[in-house]
Design a protein around this motif. Structure first.
Motif, PDB file in Angstrom:
ATOM      1  N   VAL A 177       0.684  -1.268  -0.166  1.00 60.55           N
ATOM      2  CA  VAL A 177       0.120   0.102  -0.050  1.00 60.55           C
ATOM      3  C   VAL A 177       0.943   1.279  -0.022  1.00 60.55           C
ATOM      4  CG1 VAL A 177      -1.759   0.983   1.297  1.00 60.55           C
ATOM      5  CG2 VAL A 177      -2.154  -1.116   0.942  1.00 60.55           C
ATOM      6  N   PRO A 178       1.696   1.289   0.809  1.00 57.57           N
ATOM      7  CA  PRO A 178       2.759   2.529   0.674  1.00 57.57           C
ATOM      8  C   PRO A 178       3.639   2.649  -0.442  1.00 57.57           C
ATOM      9  CG  PRO A 178       3.501   1.277   2.690  1.00 57.57           C
ATOM     10  CD  PRO A 178       2.125   0.916   2.003  1.00 57.57           C
ATOM     11  N   ASN A 179       3.878   1.391  -0.812  1.00 53.92           N
ATOM     12  CA  ASN A 179       4.849   1.632  -1.947  1.00 53.92           C
ATOM     13  C   ASN A 179       4.115   2.192  -3.166  1.00 53.92           C
ATOM     14  OD1 ASN A 179       7.374   1.195  -3.103  1.00 53.92           O
ATOM     15  ND2 ASN A 179       6.618  -0.954  -4.014  1.00 53.92           N
ATOM     16  N   ARG A 180       2.938   1.809  -3.451  1.00 51.31           N
ATOM     17  CA  ARG A 180       1.811   2.220  -4.555  1.00 51.31           C
ATOM     18  C   ARG A 180       1.711   3.838  -4.219  1.00 51.31           C
ATOM     19  NH1 ARG A 180      -0.915  -2.726  -3.754  1.00 51.31           N
ATOM     20  NH2 ARG A 180      -2.355  -2.065  -2.296  1.00 51.31           N
ATOM     21  N   GLN A 181       1.714   4.203  -2.744  1.00 52.75           N
ATOM     22  CA  GLN A 181       1.471   5.777  -2.805  1.00 52.75           C
ATOM     23  C   GLN A 181       2.769   6.306  -3.085  1.00 52.75           C
ATOM     24  OE1 GLN A 181       0.391   5.521   1.469  1.00 52.75           O
ATOM     25  NE2 GLN A 181      -1.796   5.628   1.022  1.00 52.75           N
ATOM     26  N   LYS A 182       3.897   5.597  -2.642  1.00 53.26           N
ATOM     27  CA  LYS A 182       5.171   6.369  -3.009  1.00 53.26           C
ATOM     28  C   LYS A 182       5.502   6.435  -4.638  1.00 53.26           C
ATOM     29  CE  LYS A 182      10.312   5.486  -2.236  1.00 53.26           C
ATOM     30  NZ  LYS A 182      10.742   4.962  -3.189  1.00 53.26           N
ATOM     31  N   SER A 183       5.244   5.171  -5.237  1.00 55.35           N
ATOM     32  CA  SER A 183       5.203   5.322  -6.895  1.00 55.35           C
ATOM     33  C   SER A 183       6.919   5.801  -7.118  1.00 55.35           C
ATOM     34  CB  SER A 183       4.375   6.039  -7.561  1.00 55.35           C
ATOM     35  OG  SER A 183       4.386   6.147  -8.845  1.00 55.35           O
ATOM     36  N   ASP A 184       6.946   7.024  -7.760  1.00 57.61           N
ATOM     37  CA  ASP A 184       8.232   7.223  -8.370  1.00 57.61           C
ATOM     38  C   ASP A 184       8.572   8.444  -7.704  1.00 57.61           C
ATOM     39  OD1 ASP A 184       6.739   8.743  -9.670  1.00 57.61           O
ATOM     40  OD2 ASP A 184       7.654   8.479 -11.752  1.00 57.61           O
ATOM     41  N   SER A 185       8.101   8.790  -6.405  1.00 59.91           N
ATOM     42  CA  SER A 185       8.386  10.059  -5.776  1.00 59.91           C
ATOM     43  C   SER A 185       9.863   9.937  -4.992  1.00 59.91           C
ATOM     44  CB  SER A 185       7.192  10.445  -4.884  1.00 59.91           C
ATOM     45  OG  SER A 185       6.005  10.355  -5.375  1.00 59.91           O
ATOM     46  N   PRO A 187      11.919  11.861  -1.920  1.00 56.65           N
ATOM     47  CA  PRO A 187      11.624  12.330  -0.398  1.00 56.65           C
ATOM     48  C   PRO A 187      11.028  13.793  -0.166  1.00 56.65           C
ATOM     49  CG  PRO A 187      14.085  12.396  -0.884  1.00 56.65           C
ATOM     50  CD  PRO A 187      13.324  11.899  -2.023  1.00 56.65           C
ATOM     51  N   GLY A 188      11.093  14.479  -1.160  1.00 58.42           N
ATOM     52  CA  GLY A 188      10.252  15.952  -1.232  1.00 58.42           C
ATOM     53  C   GLY A 188       8.956  15.772  -1.315  1.00 58.42           C
ATOM     54  N   GLU A 189       8.448  14.853  -2.006  1.00 54.87           N
ATOM     55  CA  GLU A 189       7.061  14.598  -2.270  1.00 54.87           C
ATOM     56  C   GLU A 189       6.415  13.425  -1.335  1.00 54.87           C
ATOM     57  OE1 GLU A 189       6.883  15.767  -7.199  1.00 54.87           O
ATOM     58  OE2 GLU A 189       7.283  13.380  -6.438  1.00 54.87           O
ATOM     59  N   TRP A 190       7.262  12.549  -0.793  1.00 56.53           N
ATOM     60  CA  TRP A 190       6.641  11.311  -0.078  1.00 56.53           C
ATOM     61  C   TRP A 190       7.490  10.915   0.963  1.00 56.53           C
ATOM     62  CZ3 TRP A 190       8.247   6.549   1.674  1.00 56.53           C
ATOM     63  CH2 TRP A 190       7.322   5.761   2.016  1.00 56.53           C
ATOM     64  N   LYS A 191       6.762  10.878   2.258  1.00 59.89           N
ATOM     65  CA  LYS A 191       7.662  10.411   3.501  1.00 59.89           C
ATOM     66  C   LYS A 191       7.207   9.365   4.185  1.00 59.89           C
ATOM     67  CE  LYS A 191       8.288  15.399   4.382  1.00 59.89           C
ATOM     68  NZ  LYS A 191       7.649  15.986   2.875  1.00 59.89           N
ATOM     69  N   PRO A 192       8.081   8.517   4.550  1.00 53.94           N
ATOM     70  CA  PRO A 192       7.846   7.199   5.510  1.00 53.94           C
ATOM     71  C   PRO A 192       7.524   7.828   6.757  1.00 53.94           C
ATOM     72  CG  PRO A 192      10.121   7.579   5.360  1.00 53.94           C
ATOM     73  CD  PRO A 192       9.720   8.599   4.548  1.00 53.94           C
ATOM     74  N   GLN A 193       7.166   6.730   7.822  1.00 57.22           N
ATOM     75  CA  GLN A 193       6.907   7.228   9.122  1.00 57.22           C
ATOM     76  C   GLN A 193       7.882   7.863   9.693  1.00 57.22           C
ATOM     77  OE1 GLN A 193       6.195   3.910  11.615  1.00 57.22           O
ATOM     78  NE2 GLN A 193       7.636   2.730  10.617  1.00 57.22           N
ATOM     79  N   LYS A 194       7.850   8.730  10.570  1.00 53.43           N
ATOM     80  CA  LYS A 194       8.799   9.431  11.417  1.00 53.43           C
ATOM     81  C   LYS A 194      10.090   8.611  11.905  1.00 53.43           C
ATOM     82  CE  LYS A 194       5.945  13.626  12.353  1.00 53.43           C
ATOM     83  NZ  LYS A 194       5.589  14.288  13.533  1.00 53.43           N
ATOM     84  N   SER A 195       9.392   7.565  12.360  1.00 57.90           N
ATOM     85  CA  SER A 195      10.513   6.520  13.069  1.00 57.90           C
ATOM     86  C   SER A 195      11.506   6.117  12.199  1.00 57.90           C
ATOM     87  CB  SER A 195       9.939   5.612  13.901  1.00 57.90           C
ATOM     88  OG  SER A 195       9.288   4.645  13.073  1.00 57.90           O
ATOM     89  N   PHE A 196      11.092   5.860  10.620  1.00 55.35           N
ATOM     90  CA  PHE A 196      12.150   5.495   9.858  1.00 55.35           C
ATOM     91  C   PHE A 196      12.767   6.561   8.955  1.00 55.35           C
ATOM     92  CE2 PHE A 196      12.813   3.190   5.616  1.00 55.35           C
ATOM     93  CZ  PHE A 196      13.928   2.374   6.106  1.00 55.35           C
ATOM     94  N   GLN A 197      12.403   7.751   9.033  1.00 52.76           N
ATOM     95  CA  GLN A 197      13.115   8.860   8.211  1.00 52.76           C
ATOM     96  C   GLN A 197      14.560   8.929   8.263  1.00 52.76           C
ATOM     97  OE1 GLN A 197      10.671  12.247   9.116  1.00 52.76           O
ATOM     98  NE2 GLN A 197       8.882  11.623   8.276  1.00 52.76           N
ATOM     99  N   CYS A 198      15.049   8.798   9.437  1.00 55.16           N
ATOM    100  CA  CYS A 198      16.612   8.797   9.562  1.00 55.16           C
ATOM    101  C   CYS A 198      17.283   7.927   8.915  1.00 55.16           C
ATOM    102  CB  CYS A 198      16.904   8.711  11.147  1.00 55.16           C
ATOM    103  SG  CYS A 198      18.734   8.389  11.253  1.00 55.16           S
ATOM    104  N   ALA A 199      16.928   6.611   9.084  1.00 58.19           N
ATOM    105  CA  ALA A 199      17.381   5.471   8.058  1.00 58.19           C
ATOM    106  C   ALA A 199      17.272   5.515   6.679  1.00 58.19           C
ATOM    107  CB  ALA A 199      16.774   3.907   8.910  1.00 58.19           C
ATOM    108  N   TYR A 200      16.056   5.965   6.413  1.00 54.80           N
ATOM    109  CA  TYR A 200      15.771   6.070   5.029  1.00 54.80           C
ATOM    110  C   TYR A 200      16.786   7.319   4.226  1.00 54.80           C
ATOM    111  CZ  TYR A 200      12.390   7.680   1.095  1.00 54.80           C
ATOM    112  OH  TYR A 200      12.126   8.078  -0.153  1.00 54.80           O
ATOM    113  N   ALA A 201      16.757   8.304   4.889  1.00 58.37           N
ATOM    114  CA  ALA A 201      17.585   9.446   4.475  1.00 58.37           C
ATOM    115  C   ALA A 201      19.225   8.809   4.280  1.00 58.37           C
ATOM    116  CB  ALA A 201      17.666  10.708   5.368  1.00 58.37           C
TER     117      ALA A 201
END
Length: 230
Positions: A177-185, A187-201
């Motif tokens: 589900v979130p993968n479909r929301q993210k699509s080809d965006s 990080p300026g257009e789509w963000k994961p949950q706050k607790s994963f944002q550090c690792a994601y970046a």
């Protein structure tokens, strides 16, 4: 951009929308047969360690900032064979990533992941994986292929695009589900949950740096904000 506005308008419909052809997700079911890498149950492998934030900040400051191209000519097939065993461990990349990111993995033979459980890094939701319903857990490209194409991968060799598309460092098992929301965006257009944002970046910046991919100003600023959660 109009593309961003459209995503915002339809985000709430994601549960009812099947995976579209334009999504960046790959849900292929290729199989092969030798042991996958260690690290099962840890999304994206090991989490951020000491010094990772500082290195990511330094690397982010060195990334070139550029505007997106128009994406003309993009096709998924231009990034080569899906799940090619580029690390030559005998297992295709999809099964490698499932074995790395899922917990309680059940396999057929040495490689094929049949069952497991995933704490989705993007939402925190607990997902039960079964191969018969494989699309529930998808393999996401953190730096999306279509975005990479718009940011310069269109000029790469076919071999380099294939390497990028199958690089473990750019692959993550996530809920569909979130993968479909993210699509080809980015990080300026789509963000994961706050607790994963550090690792994601940290992961996103590492991929961009490894492949000398620029980022947009919006993506740069979002990544900088995400690192503030480390």
């Amino acid at each position: 951009m109009a593309r961003t506005a459209l995503r915002t308008a339809v985000a709430g419909l994601a549960l009812a929308v099947p995976l579209a052809a334009g999504c960046d997700a790959d849900v292929g079911l290729s199989e092969s047969g030798s042991p996958p890498p260690a690290g099962a149950g840890s999304p994206g492998g090991a989490g951020p360690g000491p010094g990772d934030e500082a290195r990511a900040r330094a690397d982010l400051s060195g990334l070139r900032i550029a505007s997106e191209g128009d994406g003309d000519g993009y096709e998924r097939d231009k990034f080569g064979t899906r799940w090619k065993d580029i690390d030559r461990n005998g297992c295709d990349q999809r099964n490698d990533v499932l074995a790395r990111d899922l917990a309680d993995v059940g396999k057929r033979g040495g490689c094929v992941v049949m069952t497991g459980s995933l704490r989705d890094p993007y939402t925190g939701k607990e997902i039960t994986f079964a191969k018969k319903d494989a699309a529930e857990v998808q393999i996401d490209h953190l730096y999306p292929l279509a975005l990479a194409w718009r940011m310069g991968a269109s000029r790469w060799s076919e071999d380099r695009r294939e390497e990028f598309a199958n690089d473990h460092g750019n692959l993550l098992a996530v809920w569909g589900v979130p993968n479909r929301q993210k699509s080809d965006s980015g990080p300026g257009e789509w963000k994961p949950q706050k607790s994963f944002q550090c690792a994601y970046a940290i992961k996103y910046i590492a991929v961009a740096g490894k492949y000398s991919l620029p980022v947009t100003r919006a993506d740069h600023d979002a990544l900088q904000d995400f690192l503030g959660r480390c």
